[in-house]
Design a protein around this motif. Structure first.
Motif, PDB file in Angstrom:
ATOM      1  N   ILE A   1       8.691   0.939  10.013  1.00 43.59           N
ATOM      2  CA  ILE A   1       7.601   0.801  10.983  1.00 43.59           C
ATOM      3  C   ILE A   1       6.297   1.352  10.417  1.00 43.59           C
ATOM      4  O   ILE A   1       5.229   0.751  10.587  1.00 43.59           O
ATOM      5  CB  ILE A   1       7.981   1.475  12.317  1.00 43.59           C
ATOM      6  CG1 ILE A   1       9.110   0.680  12.981  1.00 43.59           C
ATOM      7  CG2 ILE A   1       6.778   1.590  13.246  1.00 43.59           C
ATOM      8  CD1 ILE A   1       9.763   1.371  14.150  1.00 43.59           C
ATOM      9  N   LEU A   2       6.355   2.474   9.721  1.00 44.25           N
ATOM     10  CA  LEU A   2       5.135   3.015   9.097  1.00 44.25           C
ATOM     11  C   LEU A   2       4.571   2.048   8.066  1.00 44.25           C
ATOM     12  O   LEU A   2       3.356   1.860   7.980  1.00 44.25           O
ATOM     13  CB  LEU A   2       5.414   4.368   8.460  1.00 44.25           C
ATOM     14  CG  LEU A   2       5.545   5.554   9.414  1.00 44.25           C
ATOM     15  CD1 LEU A   2       5.928   6.815   8.658  1.00 44.25           C
ATOM     16  CD2 LEU A   2       4.268   5.764  10.216  1.00 44.25           C
ATOM     17  N   ALA A   3       5.437   1.424   7.285  1.00 42.27           N
ATOM     18  CA  ALA A   3       4.977   0.444   6.293  1.00 42.27           C
ATOM     19  C   ALA A   3       4.319  -0.746   6.982  1.00 42.27           C
ATOM     20  O   ALA A   3       3.335  -1.310   6.480  1.00 42.27           O
ATOM     21  CB  ALA A   3       6.149  -0.025   5.434  1.00 42.27           C
TER      22      ALA A   3
ATOM     23  N   ASP B   1       0.867   0.903   8.928  1.00 37.15           N
ATOM     24  CA  ASP B   1      -0.166   1.551   8.118  1.00 37.15           C
ATOM     25  C   ASP B   1      -0.267   0.884   6.743  1.00 37.15           C
ATOM     26  O   ASP B   1       0.627   1.030   5.916  1.00 37.15           O
ATOM     27  CB  ASP B   1       0.170   3.034   7.960  1.00 37.15           C
ATOM     28  CG  ASP B   1      -0.979   3.841   7.371  1.00 37.15           C
ATOM     29  OD1 ASP B   1      -1.861   3.243   6.711  1.00 37.15           O
ATOM     30  OD2 ASP B   1      -0.986   5.065   7.557  1.00 37.15           O
ATOM     31  N   PRO B   2      -1.351   0.154   6.489  1.00 42.99           N
ATOM     32  CA  PRO B   2      -1.484  -0.551   5.201  1.00 42.99           C
ATOM     33  C   PRO B   2      -1.408   0.375   3.990  1.00 42.99           C
ATOM     34  O   PRO B   2      -1.053  -0.064   2.892  1.00 42.99           O
ATOM     35  CB  PRO B   2      -2.862  -1.217   5.281  1.00 42.99           C
ATOM     36  CG  PRO B   2      -3.270  -1.151   6.704  1.00 42.99           C
ATOM     37  CD  PRO B   2      -2.494  -0.056   7.362  1.00 42.99           C
ATOM     38  N   ARG B   3      -1.698   1.649   4.166  1.00 43.40           N
ATOM     39  CA  ARG B   3      -1.632   2.587   3.041  1.00 43.40           C
ATOM     40  C   ARG B   3      -0.197   2.894   2.632  1.00 43.40           C
ATOM     41  O   ARG B   3       0.046   3.417   1.548  1.00 43.40           O
ATOM     42  CB  ARG B   3      -2.338   3.905   3.411  1.00 43.40           C
ATOM     43  CG  ARG B   3      -3.808   3.748   3.789  1.00 43.40           C
ATOM     44  CD  ARG B   3      -4.341   5.012   4.439  1.00 43.40           C
ATOM     45  NE  ARG B   3      -3.637   5.288   5.685  1.00 43.40           N
ATOM     46  CZ  ARG B   3      -3.731   6.428   6.363  1.00 43.40           C
ATOM     47  NH1 ARG B   3      -4.494   7.414   5.908  1.00 43.40           N
ATOM     48  NH2 ARG B   3      -3.072   6.603   7.480  1.00 43.40           N
ATOM     49  N   LEU B   4       0.761   2.594   3.508  1.00 42.21           N
ATOM     50  CA  LEU B   4       2.157   2.971   3.272  1.00 42.21           C
ATOM     51  C   LEU B   4       3.068   1.762   3.085  1.00 42.21           C
ATOM     52  O   LEU B   4       4.272   1.855   3.295  1.00 42.21           O
ATOM     53  CB  LEU B   4       2.662   3.818   4.445  1.00 42.21           C
ATOM     54  CG  LEU B   4       1.887   5.107   4.714  1.00 42.21           C
ATOM     55  CD1 LEU B   4       2.396   5.791   5.963  1.00 42.21           C
ATOM     56  CD2 LEU B   4       1.977   6.036   3.513  1.00 42.21           C
ATOM     57  N   ARG B   5       2.501   0.644   2.659  1.00 40.24           N
ATOM     58  CA  ARG B   5       3.294  -0.584   2.514  1.00 40.24           C
ATOM     59  C   ARG B   5       4.492  -0.404   1.585  1.00 40.24           C
ATOM     60  O   ARG B   5       5.540  -1.006   1.790  1.00 40.24           O
ATOM     61  CB  ARG B   5       2.409  -1.725   2.027  1.00 40.24           C
ATOM     62  CG  ARG B   5       1.402  -2.165   3.079  1.00 40.24           C
ATOM     63  CD  ARG B   5       0.599  -3.372   2.649  1.00 40.24           C
ATOM     64  NE  ARG B   5       1.380  -4.567   2.433  1.00 40.24           N
ATOM     65  CZ  ARG B   5       1.793  -5.388   3.383  1.00 40.24           C
ATOM     66  NH1 ARG B   5       1.512  -5.131   4.642  1.00 40.24           N
ATOM     67  NH2 ARG B   5       2.495  -6.472   3.098  1.00 40.24           N
TER      68      ARG B   5
ATOM     69  N   ALA C   1      -2.405   7.464  17.269  1.00 40.33           N
ATOM     70  CA  ALA C   1      -2.293   8.898  16.978  1.00 40.33           C
ATOM     71  C   ALA C   1      -1.975   9.119  15.503  1.00 40.33           C
ATOM     72  O   ALA C   1      -2.551  10.012  14.864  1.00 40.33           O
ATOM     73  CB  ALA C   1      -1.211   9.526  17.855  1.00 40.33           C
ATOM     74  N   TRP C   2      -1.077   8.322  14.954  1.00 40.62           N
ATOM     75  CA  TRP C   2      -0.748   8.435  13.532  1.00 40.62           C
ATOM     76  C   TRP C   2      -1.985   8.209  12.663  1.00 40.62           C
ATOM     77  O   TRP C   2      -2.262   8.964  11.732  1.00 40.62           O
ATOM     78  CB  TRP C   2       0.348   7.430  13.163  1.00 40.62           C
ATOM     79  CG  TRP C   2       0.546   7.309  11.688  1.00 40.62           C
ATOM     80  CD1 TRP C   2       0.015   6.360  10.856  1.00 40.62           C
ATOM     81  CD2 TRP C   2       1.290   8.192  10.846  1.00 40.62           C
ATOM     82  NE1 TRP C   2       0.384   6.587   9.560  1.00 40.62           N
ATOM     83  CE2 TRP C   2       1.174   7.705   9.521  1.00 40.62           C
ATOM     84  CE3 TRP C   2       2.053   9.340  11.075  1.00 40.62           C
ATOM     85  CZ2 TRP C   2       1.797   8.332   8.451  1.00 40.62           C
ATOM     86  CZ3 TRP C   2       2.665   9.961  10.000  1.00 40.62           C
ATOM     87  CH2 TRP C   2       2.531   9.450   8.712  1.00 40.62           C
ATOM     88  N   LEU C   3      -2.742   7.151  12.967  1.00 40.50           N
ATOM     89  CA  LEU C   3      -3.933   6.837  12.166  1.00 40.50           C
ATOM     90  C   LEU C   3      -4.999   7.924  12.292  1.00 40.50           C
ATOM     91  O   LEU C   3      -5.682   8.239  11.316  1.00 40.50           O
ATOM     92  CB  LEU C   3      -4.499   5.475  12.579  1.00 40.50           C
ATOM     93  CG  LEU C   3      -3.615   4.268  12.242  1.00 40.50           C
ATOM     94  CD1 LEU C   3      -4.172   3.004  12.879  1.00 40.50           C
ATOM     95  CD2 LEU C   3      -3.470   4.098  10.742  1.00 40.50           C
TER      96      LEU C   3
END
Length: 200
Positions: free
Chosen positions: A10-12, A15-19, A122-124
């Motif tokens: 889900i984070l990938a 969040d584009p930084r965590l692909r 919140a994560w971002l």
């Protein structure tokens, strides 16, 4: 291990930084499924999220009409979608008797997606990612899509368990596979996850 796979997936997706986390999520999910066949929700969710992650998903048709409620609920704390229509560059529909632009779509999907989109925001914020004040950008849409997949998977597992109690495990699995593959469910889950059909 399955939960770690789902979180990484889900984070990938969000969040584009965590692909690159997706490349860790999938082996973790497969290992978790091999190791424990009773706890399938998290690892299967990780694999399901990988489908729109690699293949993309559409915001066409009525998707933005449904998602506009999520944006308005989280940002404006109301159902006045005026600023959402402006941002979408859509002609505002006629006003309701309350003086706000009408939206013929139901508010239900917007409510269901709100917790996932709020968590993504919140994560971002915490990780200093790129935030959108109206929650109208790809990370937020991805969070809503992941929420649709989680709700759908949960519903299918509950259906399988309910049917198994009455008809047996093999019959229940066959019925759930038929529901998923012989209907437009997969299309509205992976291709158009921001319409209401995957949730309903």
């Amino acid at each position: 291990m399955g939960a770690a796979a789902a979180i990484c997936s889900i984070l990938a997706f969000v969040d584009p930084r965590l692909r690159s986390l997706m490349w860790a999520a999938l082996p973790l999910a497969l290992f978790s499924l091999v190791r424990d066949r009773k706890r399938v929700f998290a690892p299967v969710l990780a694999c399901m999220v990988a489908v729109p992650f690699f293949g993309g998903f559409s915001l066409g048709a009525d998707s933005v009409n449904y998602y506009a409620f999520t944006s308005s609920l989280l940002v404006d704390h109301d159902l006045d979608l005026t600023n959402q229509w402006v941002r979408f560059r859509l002609e505002p529909p006629p006003n309701t008797s309350a003086g706000v632009p009408e939206n013929p779509m139901s508010v239900g999907p917007g409510l269901v997606w709100s917790p996932g989109v709020a968590l993504a925001h919140a994560w971002l914020v915490v990780t200093r990612g790129r935030v959108d004040p109206l929650r109208l950008s790809v990370p937020y849409y991805a969070a809503a899509a992941a929420t649709t997949l989680a709700v759908l998977l949960f519903a299918l597992l509950v259906l399988a368990r309910s049917l198994a109690e009455r008809f047996g495990t093999a019959e229940a699995r066959l019925a759930v596979i038929a529901v998923a593959t012989a209907s437009p469910l997969l299309y509205y889950s992976f291709v158009q996850p921001l319409m209401s059909h995957g949730l309903t």
